[in-house]
Structures are given as C-alpha cells and as structure tokens.
Design a protein around this motif. Structure first.
Motif, PDB file in Angstrom:
ATOM      1  N   GLU A 153     -12.336   1.031  -2.323  1.00 55.05           N
ATOM      2  CA  GLU A 153     -11.085   1.707  -2.643  1.00 55.05           C
ATOM      3  C   GLU A 153     -10.074   1.683  -1.491  1.00 55.05           C
ATOM      4  OE1 GLU A 153     -10.167   2.892  -5.556  1.00 55.05           O
ATOM      5  OE2 GLU A 153     -12.075   2.245  -6.435  1.00 55.05           O
ATOM      6  N   ARG A 203      -4.580   1.836   0.659  1.00 56.20           N
ATOM      7  CA  ARG A 203      -5.235   1.734  -0.645  1.00 56.20           C
ATOM      8  C   ARG A 203      -5.471   0.267  -0.985  1.00 56.20           C
ATOM      9  NH1 ARG A 203      -1.356   5.696  -1.570  1.00 56.20           N
ATOM     10  NH2 ARG A 203       0.069   4.106  -2.381  1.00 56.20           N
ATOM     11  N   SER A 207      -5.751  -0.860  -3.977  1.00 52.22           N
ATOM     12  CA  SER A 207      -5.060  -1.189  -5.219  1.00 52.22           C
ATOM     13  C   SER A 207      -3.667  -1.753  -4.988  1.00 52.22           C
ATOM     14  CB  SER A 207      -4.971   0.052  -6.120  1.00 52.22           C
ATOM     15  OG  SER A 207      -4.286   1.103  -5.426  1.00 52.22           O
ATOM     16  N   ASP A 208      -2.902  -1.156  -4.069  1.00 53.10           N
ATOM     17  CA  ASP A 208      -1.513  -1.582  -3.887  1.00 53.10           C
ATOM     18  C   ASP A 208      -1.101  -1.731  -2.430  1.00 53.10           C
ATOM     19  OD1 ASP A 208      -1.459   1.035  -3.071  1.00 53.10           O
ATOM     20  OD2 ASP A 208      -0.042   1.709  -4.596  1.00 53.10           O
ATOM     21  N   SER A 264     -18.763  -2.761  -4.873  1.00 49.81           N
ATOM     22  CA  SER A 264     -17.655  -2.939  -5.805  1.00 49.81           C
ATOM     23  C   SER A 264     -17.402  -4.396  -6.167  1.00 49.81           C
ATOM     24  CB  SER A 264     -16.373  -2.352  -5.214  1.00 49.81           C
ATOM     25  OG  SER A 264     -15.980  -3.085  -4.058  1.00 49.81           O
ATOM     26  N   ARG A 317     -15.605  -6.293  -4.383  1.00 48.23           N
ATOM     27  CA  ARG A 317     -14.251  -6.596  -3.923  1.00 48.23           C
ATOM     28  C   ARG A 317     -14.275  -7.318  -2.577  1.00 48.23           C
ATOM     29  NH1 ARG A 317     -10.882  -1.087  -5.663  1.00 48.23           N
ATOM     30  NH2 ARG A 317     -10.606  -1.703  -7.864  1.00 48.23           N
ATOM     31  N   ASP A 323     -10.140  -8.353  -6.476  1.00 46.48           N
ATOM     32  CA  ASP A 323     -11.109  -7.484  -7.155  1.00 46.48           C
ATOM     33  C   ASP A 323     -12.473  -8.136  -7.267  1.00 46.48           C
ATOM     34  OD1 ASP A 323      -9.410  -5.262  -7.644  1.00 46.48           O
ATOM     35  OD2 ASP A 323      -8.427  -6.400  -9.240  1.00 46.48           O
TER      36      ASP A 323
END
Length: 853
Positions: free
Chosen positions: A227, A251, A253-254, A540, A542, A560
C-alpha cells in the motif's frame, strides 16, 4: 509608474585564441578587445518598496543574499514569468540594450534584477564593469562577484569573472532610487569574443553540479501489504554548500505524499510484515537509536539506544521482534605494532566481528543469536519465524576466490544450529524457497553446476548464476546456466512459484520473472532501457522499480503485478533536468575481427552540426562488468558532450551479461582482447563518422579502465591524450599490495601467478612497456586508495618522467578508489575536461588555471 528609456549597454570582450587541431602550434593570444553584442536581457522589476534598507546593495547580509537567490530559484525564467513579492506581481521582461530599464516615479524606491545566460565554449577570464547610481550586487552561478570602486562622480564598479566551459547565469541586482538618475551601464571586458554566447532562453547545458547534485532517489522500498512506497532522496544545496536528504512515504495507488522527513531524515526505515509498525534508525556522535512507532501518527518509541556499530536489521515475519547485526570492535595494540593474522588483516576493521541479535518489540529485551570466531551475515528468515539463515565468510587459500562461504541455519525454537551449505566460489546471497534455498553465486559453485563454457575456457566467477539447492539431499538445480544475463538481485515469491529478479543484460540491466518449475525467464517491460533498483511485495504481488537510460533521468515506477502496465511514482531528477538541453544519443555496434558483435553507444554535443569536425573521447571499463546504459555515473558522458566532444562508449569483450562465453574472455585476458576491441572500435567509429576528427581523439578509463588506458597507449598512437584514474601499471604490485588485489587476480588471472606466469605479469603490465608510450597521459589517483594503491600511478609517473614523456600526476588527499567529496569531485571532473581541452582543442588556459606552474 512611467517607463523611460535608459541607456543600457552590455559589452563582453573576451580574450580570443583560435581553436587548433592537436599537434598544431597555438597562435599567440590576441590583446585586442572586441565587443559581443547582446540582443536581449531579462529584467524583473522595479520592485517597489519604501523600505530602503531592503534594497540589494552593500548592506545586504549573507543570509539576505542567500534568501534572495533562493527566491529567484533554480528554474530559469522566460519573458512573462511572474514572481509575487509582498502581494505584488512582477513579471520578467525581455529588454534590448536600446530599450533601457524601467524607472520609478514619485518618492518611492525599489530595485531591479537582471538575468543573462552565458554559453561559454572555452575557459575565459573577463572584467565586469558596472555603472549605477547605487552599488549593485553581481552573482555568477549564485556566487558573489567581488565589486570594487564606486567613484562618487563616475558611479563605477568593477569585478573579475572566471568562467569554465559550459553554461553560466549572471544575475545583477541594484537599487533604483527615485531621487537620482537611474541610468545603468554594464560591461564585461576581455578578449575571447567568439567563445561566448549570451541568451535569455530558459535552457542550459548539462553541468557537473546537476549531474552530481540533482535530486535523486538513493533507495526505495515497498511496504509488505503493497500500500505504501518509501523513497530516500538526496540533493545538493549549492547555496548552503551541503547535501540535504529527505525521506518520503507515498501511497502506492497514486504516488500521493503521506509523510515526509527533511533535514535530519532518519535512515534504515522499514515496515513490519503485518503493516502495523514502521521502524527507523537515527545516528548521533557515532551511536545509533532504533525507533518504532505504530502507524504514521503514533508517538515513536526508542527500541534500541546508543548502540555503536549498529548494522542492518529486518523484522521477523510474525512482526513480534527484529533481528539486527551488531559489530563489536576488536582490541588493538597501543604500541603501533601489528602482527598480521591473515591476508584480509590488511583491510580496515577486518578483525571486528558482526554477530546477529534479536530484540523483542514489546519489551525491548535483547538476545544474542550467533557467536564465534567469524562474523555472521543475515541472509533470510523463514516465513514461520522459526528459522534464521545466515552466512559466514573466512579465508581459504586452496582455491580462488580464496574465501569460503558457509551457510548456516539456526532454529529459534530450540537454538539448534547446523551448517546447510558450503560454497568455495564467489557468493552473492541466499533466500528460502519452500524447503529449499535459492542461492546466487559463481558458475563454479556446487562443483561447477552453473558452468556453461566450452572446454578450454575458464568461466568468469563474476558472471553470477542462480541455483536451487536442497540442503537435505544436496541436490542442486542450475536455474540460469542457459540464461545469458548475470543475476544481480532476487525476490522470491514461493506461493506464486515465481522469482522476481534483476539481471545484467548486456549493458542494460533488466527485470525478469522466473517461473521456477519450468525455468522460464520472462522479461518485465520497462519504459526505459535500464533497471537500477527494485523491490517486490510477495504478499500483494506488487512491484516497485527504478529505471533510467542514456537520455532519461531516473524515474520510479510501480505496477500492481509484474504483468500490469507501470505508472509513475516519482521523477525528481527528470524535473531537475527539465531545462537542460542534451545532445543526441545513438547506439553503434561493430563486428570485431574475431567475429563478435561489440556493442556501443555515442553522444554528440548540444547543437550538433554534422558538417563540423569534433574531437572524440573514448570511454571504457574493460573489466568484468559493462558500462551500463544509464543517465549519469561517476564519469559524466553528458558533461563531456556539453563541452563540445563526441563521446564513444564501447563494451569490449570479457564483460558479464553477454553470456558465459563472452565473459570467460576476461579470465587470464588482462588487456589483450579488451585493447583489440577498443582500438578496433575507435578506428571503425572514426571511419564511419565524418564529423569526428581522427587527429583529436582521447581515451579515458578508471580502475580496470585506468589500467586499460595505460595498456592501450603502449599498443597504439591513435590517441592524442589519455586519462587513467586509479589505474594499474604493474600486475604483480597490484596483486600483492592492493587490499583486494589477490582476490580479483584470483579470478582475472585464475591459476596464474608471478612465479608460474612471469610472462603474463610483465608483458601485460604497462610499466614494462613505458618506453612505447608517446601519448600525453594524465594520471589521477586518490591518495587513500586501498583497492588500487596510489603507487600504481606513481611508478608509471616515475617511468615516463625518466623517459622524458609528457605525463602529469594529480593525487587527491583523503580520497579512496572513488571521489565522493563535493569540492574534490568538482575539481576532479574539471581536471579531466581541462586536460582534453589542452590536447584535443589546443586550449591550455583551463588546465593552467587549475594547476598553475
């Protein structure tokens, strides 16, 4: 406010010497002074303020000056760009010398800023002359120019400028009082008018300050749950003259910022496997504290306090404790005598022993896990937190690399310890893979299970292979024997049955996914040519990695999964180079006389004109690793190109990443094959490119590459100038004196020693062929070099001096094999280009300015 035309003139009169080809006599320096007409200059202001004590001038304190320069920023302005000062917007305006400066009306005072870029092609000295009703402040590249004068009637000030080749920014700040005439004149006097180009466009050439000091990610890691991303960065603050670091948690994600540490940023930050805790290390006065905190906002707690020589650490998989390395210094005699116990006893700190300890997260209780005569290095922790895998290294003179690595497993449940592996070859690392181990080591490991060379060739031990090893049965599977790239780093994911790894792939390190059962390697695509670092989260799936190329500064990417398209997380170096104009870059390979394809690349200067003739710099390593296709390194190819050189970088035979047949040529090669490839490549490159002047060719290398420089110029007169940094001149003295000489030679000259191969140790040593050298040679060496002792350069310097050859020796006090100190690196890089300018351009002023007689 009214705008009144004022008389503004800018003359740049620079000392002029025509560029000359190598071997031609330099013309006498002209004494005439001639003007350089300035088309435009950027003006900001007038900034209006009734507080006259804030006007730039003689009363500005050092802190005020720094703040003013910081406000103007590193970003170069363009006409129309604005700056807000105390709520008022001020725009940069393009002003021609005939248009003049802004004036003020009324009784309010103010000041203006003038900005001008200077593209300087050669080392130049200039006199700066200013005329203004109040004393101005002048800055060249953010460094104050000392101004003297200030005649009451003439209102004139003068100062001296020294400009090395490259881009410079000149800033002038002066007050504009309303009660005096606001006429200003600005002049620079010298005599090299054709070597300088004034301009206002927001661009610059690559500079040594940017290439070494621009913001750069130094390390990266991915949280276990995938994350969050951790980035550790470093940047040079040129105004304050110091390095500044920061840590960022973003983060996944972004890429959004979650937390940041600046100034006294901690080191060694880690996440607990369950994602609840973060930990980090702070250091003060040689002692370290280990901190833990729950989440990002909780109060941190000191878990370990005041430990000297605290090493790396890792969380246990169950997040209940941490395992860390702690080194205790060995006692030494006080009378200055030392009895050497072994060959590695020459190494600094070799007698110190690092052992492994465990600290409980809740109580802070410590227990020692390993002990013995030899240190322990943590390799891995079992997923169930019940076993610990570690390695020990000890001297073993029976076979190169003269070190024996043993793998051990410790049961944390009952304290039982057992040896699970024995590797008498170069060792990279080991990780758990279910009930087996992934081991990356030399092809010769496990009785040569990874060797894939024809009979008669010796595999290169630096060409690292990957093995699957079963300690219970001693069965070994060579996972990469038929895979040409050389393994660099490994991240296992047993649940998915894959390994994510980086591998040296020719001169472009790449990411791969290995399916262990099928032994299938699948490249993971990257939007740039080379992968420099990576981290992977098995939990994950990732992936986080760093990419770069010859034309793309460092970028941090995330995906991802290994199959997912990557997205950008950070690119601080790209932003730093957004206003830098680079030359062109191309790949160029050739077929050698042995029938091998020798890869290479070349760089051209910014503003390259194919119809011109350019001097050429040939850079190489020639040792066992390639010169990777990356944006910058300790040798700045873009800087050399920015100074008007074409730069050619060949990849001679013997390097890893091209297959074991190719890397095997390094063993007992010592110069012969490498030199043939470099000379042949340079000759073919010159013949294939009409824009290269074959009379003005220089060569440069460091370490093994420095050896190559010295060896090359005993074999050919192709080069008009040569640079050897930390080069080896005699194989036998390096073998015996260098701290790692016998280790490296054990691989590079496997089975060959001064007593059984005196021909190799003399015929491949440049010192024994010094009388064949006619190329001007610059020897550079750190005085504290423990890898290649400074005597290697000193004895070549002695030989060439006695032979009456052109040679210079420059040593760097306190520096080891590389030059990291900022000020020393700046002079080091300057010295290299100045040497080439002297011999390839006929311009000796810069060299003489650095090293006056």
């Amino acid at each position: 406010m009214t705008i009144r035309p004022l008389k503004l003139s800018l003359w740049v009169l620079l000392l002029w010497l025509p560029l000359q080809a190598a071997g031609e006599e330099a013309d006498k320096a002209k004494s005439e002074k001639s003007p350089v007409e300035i088309g435009e200059i950027l003006m900001l202001g007038p900034v209006r303020t009734p507080l006259r004590q804030q006007w730039p001038g003689t009363r500005m304190k050092e802190g005020e000056v720094q703040q003013m320069l910081a406000t103007l920023g590193d970003d170069l302005p363009r006409p129309g760009d604005s700056l807000s000062i105390f709520g008022q917007e001020y725009a940069w305006t393009s002003v021609s010398p005939n248009q003049g400066l802004y004036d003020l009306e009324g009784d309010q005072g103010g000041f203006w800023v003038a900005s001008l870029m200077l593209d300087v092609e050669r080392w130049s000295q200039a006199d700066l002359k200013l005329r203004s009703p109040s004393q101005p402040s002048a800055f060249l590249d953010a460094k104050a120019v000392s101004l003297s004068g200030g005649d009451e009637e003439e209102k004139a000030w003068a100062g001296g400028l020294k400009m090395i080749p490259g881009t410079h920014r000149l800033l002038i700040m002066a007050s504009a009082p309303s009660d005096q005439p606001s006429e200003l004149r600005l002049m620079m006097e010298s005599a090299h008018a054709d070597a300088i180009r004034p301009y206002i466009e927001p661009e610059q050439k690559a500079s040594k300050e940017l290439l070494y000091g621009a913001a750069q990610v130094r390390s990266l890691s991915l949280s276990p749950d995938g994350e969050h991303v951790l980035l550790s960065m470093r940047e040079r603050n040129t105004l304050r003259g110091r390095w500044e670091s920061r840590l960022e948690i973003r983060r996944f994600s972004d890429g959004g910022l979650v937390r940041q540490w600046v100034a006294d940023a901690p080191g060694g930050i880690r996440w607990s496997p369950d994602g609840r805790w973060i930990s980090y290390i702070t250091r003060e006065n040689g002692k370290s504290d280990l901190w833990v905190q729950e989440g990002f906002s909780a109060q941190p707690r000191r878990l370990l306090e005041g430990l000297e020589n605290l090493g790396s650490y890792r969380w246990m998989p169950d997040s209940s404790s941490l395992v860390f390395a702690w080194t205790k210094d060995a006692e030494e005699r006080k009378d200055g005598f030392k009895h050497y116990r072994d060959l590695p006893d020459r190494w600094r700190g070799w007698r110190n022993r690092a052992q492994l300890y465990q600290v409980d997260l809740r109580s802070g209780w410590i227990q020692q896990l390993t002990d013995g005569d030899w240190g322990a290095g943590l390799e891995d922790l079992s997923p169930d937190s019940q076993r610990l895998l570690y390695s020990r290294v000890r001297p073993d003179y029976r076979e190169a690399p003269y070190q024996l690595t043993t793998l051990h497993e410790l049961s944390l449940k009952d304290g039982e310890e057992k040896q699970v592996g024995n590797i008498s070859a170069s060792f990279g690392g080991a990780r758990y893979w279910k009930e087996q181990l992934l081991v990356w080591a030399a092809p010769q490991a496990f009785e040569g299970a990874g060797v894939a060379v024809p009979e008669g060739l010796e595999a290169n031990q630096y060409d690292t292979q990957l093995f699957l090893y079963d300690p219970s049965s001693s069965n070994v599977t060579a996972l990469s024997r038929d895979f040409d790239p050389s393994i660099s780093s490994v991240e296992p994911d047993p649940q998915r049955g894959v390994v994510i790894l980086t591998a040296a792939t020719q001169d472009r390190p790449q990411l791969y996914r290995l399916d262990v059962d099928s032994m299938t390697y699948t490249p993971i695509p990257s939007p740039a040519s080379s992968v420099a670092d990576m981290d992977y989260s098995p939990k994950s799936g990732r992936l986080l990695w760093e990419v770069t190329s010859a034309t793309v500064p460092q970028k941090i990417l995330a995906a991802d999964s290994p199959d997912s398209p990557p997205r950008l997380i950070a690119q601080p170096m790209v932003e730093a180079f957004s206003q830098v104009r680079l030359g062109e870059y191309q790949r160029w390979n050739f077929e050698s006389s042995r029938g091998q394809t020798i890869l290479g690349r070349f760089y051209t200067p910014p503003g390259f004109e194919p119809s011109r003739k350019y001097p050429l710099i040939v850079y190489y390593y020639g040792g066992t690793v390639p010169v990777n296709d990356v944006f910058t390194s300790r040798y700045p190819w873009h800087l050399w190109a920015a100074n008007g050189y074409v730069v050619y970088v060949p990849q001679p035979s013997g390097a890893i990443g091209f297959g074991q047949d190719f890397s095997a040529l390094h063993v007992n090669g010592w110069g012969a094959e490498n030199a043939r490839d470099i000379i042949e490549g340079a000759q073919k490159f010159i013949a294939a490119h009409e824009f290269v002047d074959g009379r003005r060719v220089g060569c440069i290398g460091a370490s093994y590459g420095g050896y190559m420089t010295q060896f090359l110029i005993t074999q050919t007169d192709l080069f008009a100038a040569a640079v050897s940094h930390a080069g080896i001149s005699a194989l036998s003295s390096y073998w015996g004196e260098g701290w790692w000489g016998y280790l490296y030679s054990g691989i590079a000259t496997h089975g060959s020693f001064p007593w059984n191969r005196p021909d190799l140790y003399t015929e491949r040593s440049p010192l024994f062929m010094a009388d064949k050298i006619s190329t001007p040679l610059l020897l550079l060496h750190g005085e504290a070099d423990t890898n290649v002792p400074v005597g290697e350069s000193q004895q070549m310097y002695t030989a060439l001096k006695l032979l009456n050859k052109e040679v210079e020796l420059v040593t760097i006090a306190g520096s080891d094999h590389q030059i990291f100190d900022w000020d020393k690196r700046m002079v080091w890089w300057d010295s290299i280009v100045a040497w080439f300018d002297k011999h390839l351009k006929g311009q000796e002023e810069w060299w003489n300015a650095i090293y006056p007689e």
